[in-house]
Design an enzyme around this catalytic site. Structure first.
Site, PDB file in Angstrom:
ATOM      1  N   LYS B  80      -7.930  -7.169  -2.346  1.00  0.00           N
ATOM      2  CA  LYS B  80      -7.045  -7.026  -3.507  1.00  0.00           C
ATOM      3  C   LYS B  80      -6.286  -8.332  -3.695  1.00  0.00           C
ATOM      4  O   LYS B  80      -5.893  -8.977  -2.706  1.00  0.00           O
ATOM      5  CB  LYS B  80      -6.080  -5.859  -3.251  1.00  0.00           C
ATOM      6  CG  LYS B  80      -5.197  -5.473  -4.422  1.00  0.00           C
ATOM      7  CD  LYS B  80      -4.357  -4.242  -4.072  1.00  0.00           C
ATOM      8  CE  LYS B  80      -3.479  -3.773  -5.232  1.00  0.00           C
ATOM      9  NZ  LYS B  80      -2.748  -2.539  -4.896  1.00  0.00           N
ATOM     10  N   SER B 155      -3.259   1.165  -8.299  1.00  0.00           N
ATOM     11  CA  SER B 155      -3.382  -0.219  -8.711  1.00  0.00           C
ATOM     12  C   SER B 155      -4.553  -0.984  -8.090  1.00  0.00           C
ATOM     13  O   SER B 155      -4.943  -2.012  -8.613  1.00  0.00           O
ATOM     14  CB  SER B 155      -2.085  -0.952  -8.384  1.00  0.00           C
ATOM     15  OG  SER B 155      -1.885  -0.983  -6.972  1.00  0.00           O
ATOM     16  N   SER B 179      -1.941   3.945  -4.591  1.00  0.00           N
ATOM     17  CA  SER B 179      -2.765   2.866  -5.142  1.00  0.00           C
ATOM     18  C   SER B 179      -4.082   2.607  -4.424  1.00  0.00           C
ATOM     19  O   SER B 179      -4.897   1.815  -4.900  1.00  0.00           O
ATOM     20  CB  SER B 179      -1.961   1.567  -5.196  1.00  0.00           C
ATOM     21  OG  SER B 179      -1.063   1.610  -6.280  1.00  0.00           O
TER      22      SER B 179
END
Lengths: 504, 503
Positions: B80, B155, B179
């Site tokens: 990420k 996310s 997330s």
């Protein structure tokens, strides 16, 4: 403006101090492993943590916690076993994360006190001399400490292109993050101080204490110890508090005293003229010996304090606190009292020696090497003769003190001897013998000299007999000169007195 | 020739270690798959091809020297884009950090590299992890590989999509309120949020420091277990004072039966009005699959669960406001040009650098921490936090794990969530887990009968019982496979075998 002492007869000053001390003797910063240093090139001791890089996390310096607990123990604070770090937010580039990690309502150390002895001329600043009389002609005061908390220092900013480094006219601002993250302890007193002299003595005592603990170099000049003074005044006998002002840029004990003294007089002048004191921060200008407005605080800043989620709550163990306690050395006041009892020193001398831990241990080294009854002379030598010397050892001091205590040399000779042995390591006693400086204590020989002088100085002898006893000093001086410094002045004095009395 | 997306991480590491293929060949296959699939998925913000090939070459070189290889030898991984990796940018999908080169490498990233993994790139996300759809990325959207008209969740949407599309077998995400778990659920992959403190946060750009936790995505539970081992193998991270040690035994008892394990269910949540019918049905099947293996279902209660979202949207924004204060354009990141004063520079840099959601959360946080407001919101939120933590403690006296929905529905369409609060409700089932610091994992349990999109069940376990949690997750995966509901390790069908042939 009126003089301070006059003002303080009508007005009572209420003073509180905030003292920031960098823990300069630590090796690393508060929350990272960067080296602590004052003179490295700018931004050479920085890392992602103290630069506030995204993703970097703080790890508390355990040694710093140990130091603040020691500071708390030395000032009789209650050590809080549970406490937290908070984040204090403000946008300014000297704090790389735009928040400072500091402590919240509960600090590591709470509710302590520091006892002062205000003596000499300074003591008279206080007109209400009702406090307990001190043996040396002063008074004692106990100043409560509200808290000592742990925080991190900000970076140093330099504003260039303008005049006097002021930000207003600068074209560029440079930031050196070497200082950012330096462990800092902030001590806040209760508003218990009543005169500028008390504030000065408090700072001196605090500095001695921290120096003794070895937690900082405590330099007001270089800024490793910084003091802000808050002061307000009220009519004598009044109970409420006046509006206070805060004094910044105080970089010596004298500045602290003078800034507060100026401010007290200024406030009195304002109030006596029917004006109002505004709550503001003022800047001390040492060259002009005055304070000027820095900023006016109309609303309290909102720092949005909240517990730092990157740092777990602290829970200090009994073991940890016990370990800190064991590391607290003998403090200046304890040391002074011990010196008075163990070495029969005068209180003032003992206090002076005990104030600086290096001086105190030098004294004790020398004291070990002399006969017990000669120890006060060791103190005398250190206090009065060592100021101009460079590298005198404790053994040399011991030897010299013995010479003085046994009347083998005079103080004047001692100065000369010190100059000769300074930096050489030579033994003063050997030097005195080699150079034949040892004073005669042979009373018959001395008496002969006295007689010679009395015969010569008819005028002075007459004056003495007419009641001018001071001329004895002149006569002793003549004896010394005649004997070329080899006679003992005390013995000369004694013999002179005897002779002058006999023939009178 | 196998396709990269047909191999698990464990198979790749085994193949590289045995010499069936080289790490460079694997890296190349992964990069090929990315090249072929990325135009439609857009999971990545940066593809680090050169770095991947260089590190893979080093792995091969180690093998040639007969030096020991790590448990993830040659396994392509994606990170990420809020995780620092030297040699890549770390943008947090924000214009604020668009050109920010990672100054150091995050501990979680380094640990996967230490285990021999090959970093192929950085994945898309909601800006600074604020969101549940990856739509708030400042750069581009990411498509759900199961239906490119739909969001991947967020996310960590990029990481979930990259794994679901078969571009990489494993990826790391971060989970502050769901997330990792919600995008895993939307994309039909396994996603785990370990207990708070198990994985170091050092080098992961912080959102909510007391809630953030890094965890892995994989297409099967055993790959997630393999990755967890690599993440914890180095012990406690001295650079993160909230991190704790955990043993790297995630694979040891993974296949052990779950007979007698007590699975807690909360009826009010399993029948929650926000749940779609297909999700409800699938969850009932998941319970049945565990029961069939001898697990015992027990009814439990989390009385303050409904307050979790409110508490979260106080604590999260408060911490975010504080954590994002450092982005002022002075030392790094976007700096507005030609400003006359510091205040102007700070204001204009932040005005341009942050997107709408990032601004909203920081403003909310600044408000919530203001004096006078703090006592009314932040403090009660912390009290709610204690209540929720106590609820969990009580519940875990009666059960070993909890089975809950992962998200109210399957993946929604782009733009479907029109208001922020609607989006915030996505976290309904995941958020309390972050508030309590417990472990959670989402396991695919098949496709919805109406939407034909992946559905997951969420399992939650007590803090630091992460091993037990994964064992139950594996049992659930096994049970659903045996029931014919899904096949572990499967890639979204539209992308299978597109590029990525392991030559």
């Amino acid at each position: 403006m009126r003089l301070l002492r006059e003002v303080l007869r009508d007005w009572e000053a209420v003073i509180g101090l905030e003292v920031h001390t960098e823990l300069t003797t630590l090796k690393t910063k508060m929350f990272c492993d960067c080296r602590l240093s004052h003179d490295d090139p700018p931004n050479s001791n920085v890392c992602p943590v103290c630069l506030g890089m995204p993703g970097a996390l703080p790890v508390p310096n355990e040694k710093a916690i140990e130091y603040i607990v020691m500071a708390g123990l030395a000032t009789d604070c209650q050590i809080q076993r549970r406490s937290l770090f908070y984040r204090k937010h403000y946008f300014y580039p000297d704090m790389s994360k735009n928040f400072q990690t500091t402590q919240g309502p509960v600090a590591f150390c709470m509710h302590g006190h520091l006892d002062l002895e205000v003596t000499g001329e300074g003591a008279t600043e206080r007109p209400d001399f009702t406090v307990e009389k001190d043996p040396d002609g002063g008074y004692m005061a106990s100043i409560r400490i509200l808290r000592i908390h742990m925080e991190e220092d900000a970076a140093k900013m330099v504003h260039v292109g303008g005049s006097e480094g002021r930000i207003a006219s600068a074209t560029e601002s440079l930031i050196d993050y070497n200082r950012c993250g330096t462990p800092l302890i902030e001590l806040v007193t209760q508003p218990d101080l009543r005169t500028p002299e008390e504030a000065r003595v408090f700072m001196e005592r605090l500095r001695q204490t921290f120096l003794t603990l070895g937690i900082s170099d405590c330099s007001l000049e270089s800024g490793s110890m910084r003091c802000d003074g808050n002061v307000s005044i009220r009519r004598r006998g009044a109970r409420g508090l006046g509006t206070k002002t805060e004094m910044k840029n105080i970089n010596s004990f004298k500045s602290l005293h003078d800034a507060l003294a100026y401010e007290i007089c200024r406030q009195a002048e304002v109030l006596e003229a029917g004006g109002v004191v505004r709550q503001e921060t003022r800047h001390w200008e040492p060259s002009k010996r005055r304070t000027v407005v820095m900023r006016v605080k109309e609303t309290a800043d909102d720092y949005r304090m909240y517990p730092d989620p990157d740092l777990a709550p602290f829970c200090l163990s009994d073991d940890f606190v016990a370990r800190c306690r064991a590391r607290v050395p003998e403090l200046p006041l304890e040391k002074r009292d011990r010196f008075v009892v163990a070495y029969a020193l005068k209180r003032a001398d003992a206090a002076q020696l005990a104030a600086d831990p290096r001086v105190a241990s030098f004294f004790e080294e020398a004291a070990c090497a002399v006969a017990k009854e000669h120890v006060p002379m060791v103190a005398n030598v250190i206090i009065n003769l060592l100021s101009a010397t460079k590298a005198v050892t404790s053994a040399q001091v011991a030897s010299l003190a013995t010479l003085l205590a046994t009347d083998a040399i005079t103080f004047m000779q001692a100065r000369e001897v010190l100059e000769l042995v300074d930096g050489t390591g030579d033994d003063p006693q050997r030097l005195v013998d080699e150079r034949g400086m040892r004073q005669s204590t042979d009373t018959e020989a001395l008496a002969a000299t006295v007689d010679e002088v009395l015969a010569r100085c008819v005028d002075q002898v007459r004056q003495y007999r007419e009641g001018n006893k001071k001329v004895i000093g002149y006569l002793v001086g003549q004896c010394m000169r005649t004997s070329r410094g080899t006679g003992n002045p005390k013995l000369f004095n004694t013999i002179l007195c005897e002779r002058l009395a006999q023939e009178g | 020739m196998p396709n990269i997306s047909e191999l698990s991480a464990a198979q790749i590491a085994y193949g590289v270690t045995c010499g069936d293929f080289t790490a460079v060949e694997v890296a190349q296959a992964s990069l090929d798959a990315i090249e072929a699939r990325e135009p439609e998925v857009q999971a990545f913000l940066e593809i680090s091809g050169d770095l991947a090939l260089a590190i893979a070459a080093k792995t091969d070189e180690r093998r040639a020297r007969c030096a020991p290889l790590g448990s993830l030898a040659g396994v392509p991984v994606a990170f990420k884009d809020n995780m620092q990796l030297v040699g890549t940018r770390t943008t947090c999908a924000s214009r604020m950090l668009e050109h920010f080169d990672s100054p150091f490498t995050a501990t979680c990233v380094q640990r996967l590299l230490d285990a021999g993994a090959t970093p192929v790139g950085k994945t898309n996300m909601d800006e600074f992890a604020f969101g549940s759809s990856t739509e708030s990325s400042a750069f581009h959207r990411t498509c759900n590989p199961w239906d490119t008209q739909r969001v991947p969740g967020g996310s960590s949407g990029g990481s979930a999509a990259a794994v679901a599309a078969g571009e990489v077998p494993i990826a790391l995400g971060s989970d502050t309120g769901g997330s990792i778990r919600q995008p895993a659920s939307f994309c039909g992959v396994v996603g785990m949020k370990p207990s708070y403190g198990v994985v170091s946060r050092y080098g992961v750009v912080a959102f909510g420091s007391s809630l953030d936790q890094v965890g892995p995505f994989g297409r099967c539970v055993s790959d997630v277990a393999l990755t967890m081992n690599a993440l914890v193998a180095g012990g406690r991270d001295p650079l993160d004072s909230t991190s704790q040690a955990m043993s790297a035994g995630f694979l040891d008892n993974l296949e052990q039966p779950v007979e007698g394990i007590r699975v807690g269910v909360i009826t009010s949540l399993m029948e929650h009005e926000a749940l779609s019918a297909e999700v409800r049905t699938a969850l009932a099947e998941a319970c049945a699959a565990l029961e069939a293996q001898g697990a015992r279902l027990v009814e439990v209660e989390l009385r303050h669960m409904e307050a979790a979202i409110a508490a979260y949207y106080v604590i999260g924004p408060a911490e975010a406001f504080s954590n994002l204060a450092r982005f002022d354009g002075v030392r790094y990141g976007f700096r507005a040009p030609d400003c006359a004063t510091l205040a102007e520079q700070t204001a204009r840099s932040r005005a341009y650098g942050f997107g709408a959601e990032a601004k909203r959360r920081q403003l909310l946080g600044a408000y919530l921490l203001a004096s006078g407001v703090y006592d009314r919101y932040y403090y009660p939120a912390q009290q709610v936090r204690t209540l929720i933590t106590n609820d969990y403690r009580d519940a875990f006296m009666r059960c070993d794990v909890l089975l809950l929905p992962a998200a109210p529905t399957t993946a929604f369409r782009f733009g479907e969530m029109s208001s922020p609060t609607q989006m915030y409700a996505q976290d309904l089932f995941t958020i309390s887990n972050n508030i309590a610091g417990n472990a959670g994992v989402c396991v695919p349990i098949g496709l919805g009968v109406q939407s034909l999109m992946p559905i997951a069940a969420q399992l939650q376990g007590p803090a630091f019982k992460d091993h037990v949690l994964l064992r139950v997750a594996r049992a659930l995966e096994r049970g659903m496979e045996e029931a014919g509901r899904m096949r572990p390790g499967v890639v979204a069908p539209a992308f299978a075998r597109r590029g990525g042939v392991l030559a």
